[in-house]
Design a protein around this motif. Structure first.
Motif, PDB file in Angstrom:
ATOM      1  N   THR A  18       3.729  10.214  -7.378  1.00 19.65           N
ATOM      2  CA  THR A  18       4.568  10.602  -8.315  1.00 19.65           C
ATOM      3  C   THR A  18       4.002  11.173  -9.720  1.00 19.65           C
ATOM      4  O   THR A  18       4.617  11.614 -10.449  1.00 19.65           O
ATOM      5  N   LYS A  19       2.790  10.183  -9.970  1.00 19.14           N
ATOM      6  CA  LYS A  19       2.287  10.320 -11.263  1.00 19.14           C
ATOM      7  C   LYS A  19       1.350  11.524 -11.142  1.00 19.14           C
ATOM      8  O   LYS A  19       0.937  12.045 -12.620  1.00 19.14           O
ATOM      9  N   GLU A  36       0.933  -1.124  -0.121  1.00 14.86           N
ATOM     10  CA  GLU A  36      -0.098   0.065   0.024  1.00 14.86           C
ATOM     11  C   GLU A  36       0.682   1.291   0.087  1.00 14.86           C
ATOM     12  O   GLU A  36       0.541   2.297  -0.723  1.00 14.86           O
ATOM     13  N   GLN A  37       1.924   1.151   0.796  1.00 16.35           N
ATOM     14  CA  GLN A  37       2.842   2.564   0.827  1.00 16.35           C
ATOM     15  C   GLN A  37       3.508   2.380  -0.532  1.00 16.35           C
ATOM     16  O   GLN A  37       3.597   3.751  -1.126  1.00 16.35           O
ATOM     17  N   ARG A  38       3.949   1.554  -1.126  1.00 21.87           N
ATOM     18  CA  ARG A  38       4.289   1.893  -2.631  1.00 21.87           C
ATOM     19  C   ARG A  38       3.273   2.365  -3.575  1.00 21.87           C
ATOM     20  O   ARG A  38       3.564   3.077  -4.427  1.00 21.87           O
ATOM     21  N   LEU A  39       2.061   2.044  -3.357  1.00 24.13           N
ATOM     22  CA  LEU A  39       1.155   2.399  -4.253  1.00 24.13           C
ATOM     23  C   LEU A  39       0.738   3.761  -3.995  1.00 24.13           C
ATOM     24  O   LEU A  39       0.728   4.564  -4.908  1.00 24.13           O
ATOM     25  N   LYS A  40       0.915   4.339  -2.719  1.00 18.23           N
ATOM     26  CA  LYS A  40       0.804   5.499  -2.329  1.00 18.23           C
ATOM     27  C   LYS A  40       1.930   6.469  -3.109  1.00 18.23           C
ATOM     28  O   LYS A  40       1.586   7.516  -3.526  1.00 18.23           O
ATOM     29  N   GLU A  41       2.955   5.967  -2.888  1.00 19.10           N
ATOM     30  CA  GLU A  41       4.227   6.616  -3.351  1.00 19.10           C
ATOM     31  C   GLU A  41       4.189   6.863  -5.013  1.00 19.10           C
ATOM     32  O   GLU A  41       4.365   7.946  -5.687  1.00 19.10           O
TER      33      GLU A  41
END
Length: 66
Positions: free
Chosen positions: A64-65, A55-60
């Motif tokens: 950035t997008k 989830e943290q990677r998805l939020k990051e």
């Protein structure tokens, strides 16, 4: 109830086999239950940590997008 010797205590008036077998089965079941519970808890905590990381990677990536 008092026993005259340790051997009489172990024999339990002729019922020693059943008494000690029941203790053995009980403690064996408790040990199995504790072991399985600890393993399951560890597995669940690892899965939760993986989901949180994901989830943290998805939020990051979303940040950035934008």
């Amino acid at each position: 109830m008092q026993f005259e010797s340790f051997a009489e205590f172990i024999n339990m008036g002729g019922y020693g086999f059943y008494v000690w077998l029941s203790y053995g089965v009980t403690f064996g079941c408790l040990a199995t239950l504790i072991t399985l519970s600890v393993r399951k808890k560890r597995k669940v905590l690892i899965e939760i940590a993986k989901k949180m990381t994901r989830e943290q990677r998805l939020k990051e990536n979303r940040g950035t997008k934008s």
